[in-house]
Motif scaffolding. Structure first.
Motif, PDB file in Angstrom:
ATOM      1  N   GLY A  29       0.820  -1.223   0.000  1.00 22.53           N
ATOM      2  CA  GLY A  29       0.000   0.000   0.000  1.00 22.53           C
ATOM      3  C   GLY A  29       0.847   1.262   0.000  1.00 22.53           C
ATOM      4  N   ARG A  30       0.825   1.987  -1.117  1.00 24.13           N
ATOM      5  CA  ARG A  30       1.584   3.232  -1.212  1.00 24.13           C
ATOM      6  C   ARG A  30       1.123   4.265  -0.202  1.00 24.13           C
ATOM      7  NH1 ARG A  30       5.163   3.821  -4.991  1.00 24.13           N
ATOM      8  NH2 ARG A  30       4.911   2.676  -6.935  1.00 24.13           N
ATOM      9  N   GLU A  31      -0.201   4.262   0.060  1.00 22.65           N
ATOM     10  CA  GLU A  31      -0.775   5.285   0.936  1.00 22.65           C
ATOM     11  C   GLU A  31      -0.252   5.159   2.374  1.00 22.65           C
ATOM     12  OE1 GLU A  31      -2.193   2.654  -0.254  1.00 22.65           O
ATOM     13  OE2 GLU A  31      -3.410   1.682   1.279  1.00 22.65           O
ATOM     14  N   MET A  32       0.338   3.989   2.689  1.00 22.82           N
ATOM     15  CA  MET A  32       0.845   3.780   4.046  1.00 22.82           C
ATOM     16  C   MET A  32       2.073   4.655   4.337  1.00 22.82           C
ATOM     17  SD  MET A  32      -1.203   1.837   5.387  1.00 22.82           S
ATOM     18  CE  MET A  32      -2.610   0.950   4.753  1.00 22.82           C
ATOM     19  N   ALA A  33       2.665   5.237   3.265  1.00 22.42           N
ATOM     20  CA  ALA A  33       3.844   6.075   3.454  1.00 22.42           C
ATOM     21  C   ALA A  33       3.490   7.375   4.184  1.00 22.42           C
ATOM     22  CB  ALA A  33       4.479   6.378   2.104  1.00 22.42           C
ATOM     23  N   GLN A  34       2.235   7.821   4.000  1.00 16.56           N
ATOM     24  CA  GLN A  34       1.803   9.033   4.712  1.00 16.56           C
ATOM     25  C   GLN A  34       1.425   8.646   6.137  1.00 16.56           C
ATOM     26  OE1 GLN A  34       0.380   8.973   1.250  1.00 16.56           O
ATOM     27  NE2 GLN A  34       2.228  10.188   0.906  1.00 16.56           N
ATOM     28  N   ASN A  35       1.777   9.458   7.085  1.00 19.29           N
ATOM     29  CA  ASN A  35       1.411   9.204   8.478  1.00 19.29           C
ATOM     30  C   ASN A  35       1.631   7.752   8.887  1.00 19.29           C
ATOM     31  OD1 ASN A  35       0.551  11.812   9.024  1.00 19.29           O
ATOM     32  ND2 ASN A  35      -1.425  11.397   8.041  1.00 19.29           N
ATOM     33  N   LEU A  36       2.873   7.381   9.089  1.00 22.12           N
ATOM     34  CA  LEU A  36       3.191   5.998   9.454  1.00 22.12           C
ATOM     35  C   LEU A  36       2.384   5.565  10.677  1.00 22.12           C
ATOM     36  CD1 LEU A  36       7.072   5.641   9.195  1.00 22.12           C
ATOM     37  CD2 LEU A  36       5.294   5.172   7.480  1.00 22.12           C
ATOM     38  N   ASN A  37       1.771   4.399  10.588  1.00 21.67           N
ATOM     39  CA  ASN A  37       1.066   3.880  11.773  1.00 21.67           C
ATOM     40  C   ASN A  37       2.117   3.446  12.804  1.00 21.67           C
ATOM     41  OD1 ASN A  37       1.869   1.140  11.475  1.00 21.67           O
ATOM     42  ND2 ASN A  37       0.254   0.791   9.986  1.00 21.67           N
ATOM     43  N   LEU A  59      11.956   1.620   4.762  1.00 25.66           N
ATOM     44  CA  LEU A  59      10.670   1.147   4.256  1.00 25.66           C
ATOM     45  C   LEU A  59      10.471   1.626   2.827  1.00 25.66           C
ATOM     46  CD1 LEU A  59       8.472   1.979   7.396  1.00 25.66           C
ATOM     47  CD2 LEU A  59       9.404  -0.259   6.748  1.00 25.66           C
ATOM     48  N   VAL A  60       9.997   0.729   1.975  1.00 21.08           N
ATOM     49  CA  VAL A  60       9.538   1.161   0.656  1.00 21.08           C
ATOM     50  C   VAL A  60       8.087   0.696   0.509  1.00 21.08           C
ATOM     51  CG1 VAL A  60      11.820   1.136  -0.437  1.00 21.08           C
ATOM     52  CG2 VAL A  60      10.418  -0.910  -0.531  1.00 21.08           C
ATOM     53  N   PHE A  61       7.313   1.480  -0.216  1.00 21.54           N
ATOM     54  CA  PHE A  61       5.871   1.234  -0.268  1.00 21.54           C
ATOM     55  C   PHE A  61       5.474   0.885  -1.692  1.00 21.54           C
ATOM     56  CE2 PHE A  61       6.923   3.809   3.302  1.00 21.54           C
ATOM     57  CZ  PHE A  61       6.107   3.344   4.315  1.00 21.54           C
ATOM     58  N   TRP A  62       4.805  -0.236  -1.841  1.00 22.55           N
ATOM     59  CA  TRP A  62       4.383  -0.689  -3.170  1.00 22.55           C
ATOM     60  C   TRP A  62       2.870  -0.593  -3.269  1.00 22.55           C
ATOM     61  CZ3 TRP A  62       7.313  -5.829  -4.806  1.00 22.55           C
ATOM     62  CH2 TRP A  62       8.676  -5.529  -4.962  1.00 22.55           C
ATOM     63  N   ASP A  63       2.377  -0.301  -4.480  1.00 24.42           N
ATOM     64  CA  ASP A  63       0.921  -0.340  -4.590  1.00 24.42           C
ATOM     65  C   ASP A  63       0.477  -1.808  -4.574  1.00 24.42           C
ATOM     66  OD1 ASP A  63       0.840  -1.344  -7.252  1.00 24.42           O
ATOM     67  OD2 ASP A  63       1.249   0.682  -8.001  1.00 24.42           O
ATOM     68  N   ARG A  64      -0.819  -1.967  -4.314  1.00 23.31           N
ATOM     69  CA  ARG A  64      -1.310  -3.315  -4.010  1.00 23.31           C
ATOM     70  C   ARG A  64      -1.131  -4.296  -5.163  1.00 23.31           C
ATOM     71  NH1 ARG A  64      -4.265  -2.780   0.983  1.00 23.31           N
ATOM     72  NH2 ARG A  64      -3.564  -0.715   1.606  1.00 23.31           N
ATOM     73  N   ALA A  65      -1.243  -3.798  -6.402  1.00 26.42           N
ATOM     74  CA  ALA A  65      -1.095  -4.689  -7.555  1.00 26.42           C
ATOM     75  C   ALA A  65       0.340  -5.219  -7.636  1.00 26.42           C
ATOM     76  CB  ALA A  65      -1.455  -3.946  -8.833  1.00 26.42           C
ATOM     77  N   ASP A  66       1.320  -4.335  -7.417  1.00 30.10           N
ATOM     78  CA  ASP A  66       2.721  -4.781  -7.423  1.00 30.10           C
ATOM     79  C   ASP A  66       2.977  -5.728  -6.255  1.00 30.10           C
ATOM     80  OD1 ASP A  66       3.337  -3.337  -9.639  1.00 30.10           O
ATOM     81  OD2 ASP A  66       4.152  -1.602  -8.542  1.00 30.10           O
ATOM     82  N   TYR A  67       2.433  -5.365  -5.112  1.00 35.02           N
ATOM     83  CA  TYR A  67       2.682  -6.176  -3.923  1.00 35.02           C
ATOM     84  C   TYR A  67       2.161  -7.601  -4.127  1.00 35.02           C
ATOM     85  CZ  TYR A  67       3.293  -7.469   0.931  1.00 35.02           C
ATOM     86  OH  TYR A  67       3.709  -8.106   2.076  1.00 35.02           O
ATOM     87  N   ALA A  68       1.032  -7.707  -4.800  1.00 34.78           N
ATOM     88  CA  ALA A  68       0.433  -9.028  -5.029  1.00 34.78           C
ATOM     89  C   ALA A  68       1.371  -9.918  -5.847  1.00 34.78           C
ATOM     90  CB  ALA A  68      -0.907  -8.880  -5.745  1.00 34.78           C
ATOM     91  N   ARG A  69       2.295  -9.303  -6.595  1.00 38.32           N
ATOM     92  CA  ARG A  69       3.222 -10.080  -7.436  1.00 38.32           C
ATOM     93  C   ARG A  69       4.584 -10.290  -6.772  1.00 38.32           C
ATOM     94  NH1 ARG A  69       4.583  -7.213 -12.020  1.00 38.32           N
ATOM     95  NH2 ARG A  69       5.320  -9.176 -12.921  1.00 38.32           N
ATOM     96  N   LYS A  70       4.643 -10.066  -5.467  1.00 38.48           N
ATOM     97  CA  LYS A  70       5.955 -10.051  -4.787  1.00 38.48           C
ATOM     98  C   LYS A  70       6.704 -11.373  -4.856  1.00 38.48           C
ATOM     99  CE  LYS A  70       3.764 -11.041  -0.412  1.00 38.48           C
ATOM    100  NZ  LYS A  70       2.514 -11.386  -1.137  1.00 38.48           N
ATOM    101  N   ASN A  71       6.005 -12.491  -5.093  1.00 38.69           N
ATOM    102  CA  ASN A  71       6.718 -13.770  -5.187  1.00 38.69           C
ATOM    103  C   ASN A  71       7.024 -14.182  -6.628  1.00 38.69           C
ATOM    104  OD1 ASN A  71       6.740 -14.078  -2.378  1.00 38.69           O
ATOM    105  ND2 ASN A  71       4.736 -15.095  -2.389  1.00 38.69           N
TER     106      ASN A  71
END
Ligand SMILES: *Cc1c(COP(=O)(O)O)cnc(C)c1O
Length: 291
Positions: free
Chosen positions: A91-99, A112-124
């Motif tokens: 989730g790219r949006e997670m870069a704003q205001n770190l939880n 930390l690097v932030f990937w959008d969900r479509a890229d993240y889904a292909r992480k393997n």
């Protein structure tokens, strides 16, 4: 590295034992290992970090969601190993205001690097992994959740804390790596029941099989009956149960994994799933940083 503090087994359900008069229900307190690197995550990381060091990689890289117990455990243990760590976050949006979880990762020195969900889904995907190797040639890559052979072998070490003999071992499953490690090391006479905290968790059986030794594919199952609405979802029934469990046992559960597991154990006890006289070991896999 000495982060392993003693692990206790304690008898739960003391006050409501009328519920299960002839059952022995113990809990292995992996949540007590370390305030941050708690539960099963340390076991899944230990051989990964060792492999990383032996192969002379100079940093470690892994993946996780914004509330990942795995990423924060990796950030803290890499710091203890004096090894730079990189976390790929969904989730790219997670870069704003770190939880708070991600902020703690960064405080431990994790990049930390932030990937959008479509890229993240292909992480393997092999292509994506090859790209990562190119960008970070010095990084040892650990799959999400520590789900690799090293993670499974490490999870098998949990067995050394189990001194008694049990008919059942119950634990929550995410990737199934911990379950597989335990199946490879516990006596086959101990039936292992995995509780999937997500809908349709039956798919995890395939991942577990991928890690099992050839002679270990029996005496285990996974149920997803106790997902309570789906992964990461909670409800008042579950929070009430966590409160009740704390009042009775002075043990905190986490809402994502272990609360659903213990709720499930209690339902199964009421349904007389466990034959009279059964000895049941519930594994508290930690996860309390998520609370
Ligand atoms: C990650 C985690 C699990 C799942 O472990 P797997 O080896 O991925 O199945 C279970 N419980 C807790 C508390 C966790 O943080």
């Amino acid at each position: 590295m000495d982060i392993i503090s003693p692990v206790e087994e304690s008898s739960v359900y003391s006050q409501r034992l009328n519920l299960s008069p002839d059952l022995q229900v113990d809990m292995l307190r992996l949540d007590l290992l370390h305030p941050i690197i708690s539960g099963n995550k340390w076991y899944k990381l230990m051989y990964n970090l060792e492999a990383c060091r032996k192969a002379s990689f100079s940093s470690v890289l892994s993946f996780g969601g914004a509330y990942s117990n795995h990423l924060i455990a990796l950030a803290a243990s890499a710091k203890e190993f004096g090894m730079p760590a990189l976390g790929v976050v969904r989730g790219r949006e997670m870069a704003q205001n770190l939880n708070p979880v991600l902020a703690a990762c960064r405080d431990y020195g994790m990049d930390l690097v932030f990937w959008d969900r479509a890229d993240y889904a292909r992480k393997n995907d092999p292509e994506v992994l090859a790209g990562l190797h190119e960008t970070y040639p010095a990084a040892f890559i650990i799959p999400e959740g520590g789900a690799n052979a090293e993670g499974c072998r490490g999870a098998g070490m949990i067995t050394k804390h189990i001194s008694g003999t049990y008919d059942y071992c119950v634990l929550s499953v995410g990737t199934g790596t911990t379950l597989a490690g335990l199946r490879n090391t516990l006596p086959i006479s101990t039936f292992i029941l995995g509780m999937a905290p997500m809908k349709g968790g039956g798919y995890l059986k395939e991942s577990v099989r991928g890690f099992l030794d050839p002679d270990a594919d029996s005496g285990w199952d996974i149920t997803d009956r106790f997902h309570e609405g789906g992964f990461g979802k909670s409800n008042s029934h579950l929070s009430d149960y966590m409160d009740l469990f704390y009042r009775e046992n002075h043990i905190r559960l986490d809402r994502v994994y272990t609360a659903k597991m213990m709720l499930g154990v209690e339902v199964l006890i009421r349904e007389a799933y466990f034959p009279p006289g059964s000895r049941i070991l519930c594994i508290h896999t930690g996860g309390l940083t998520g609370n």
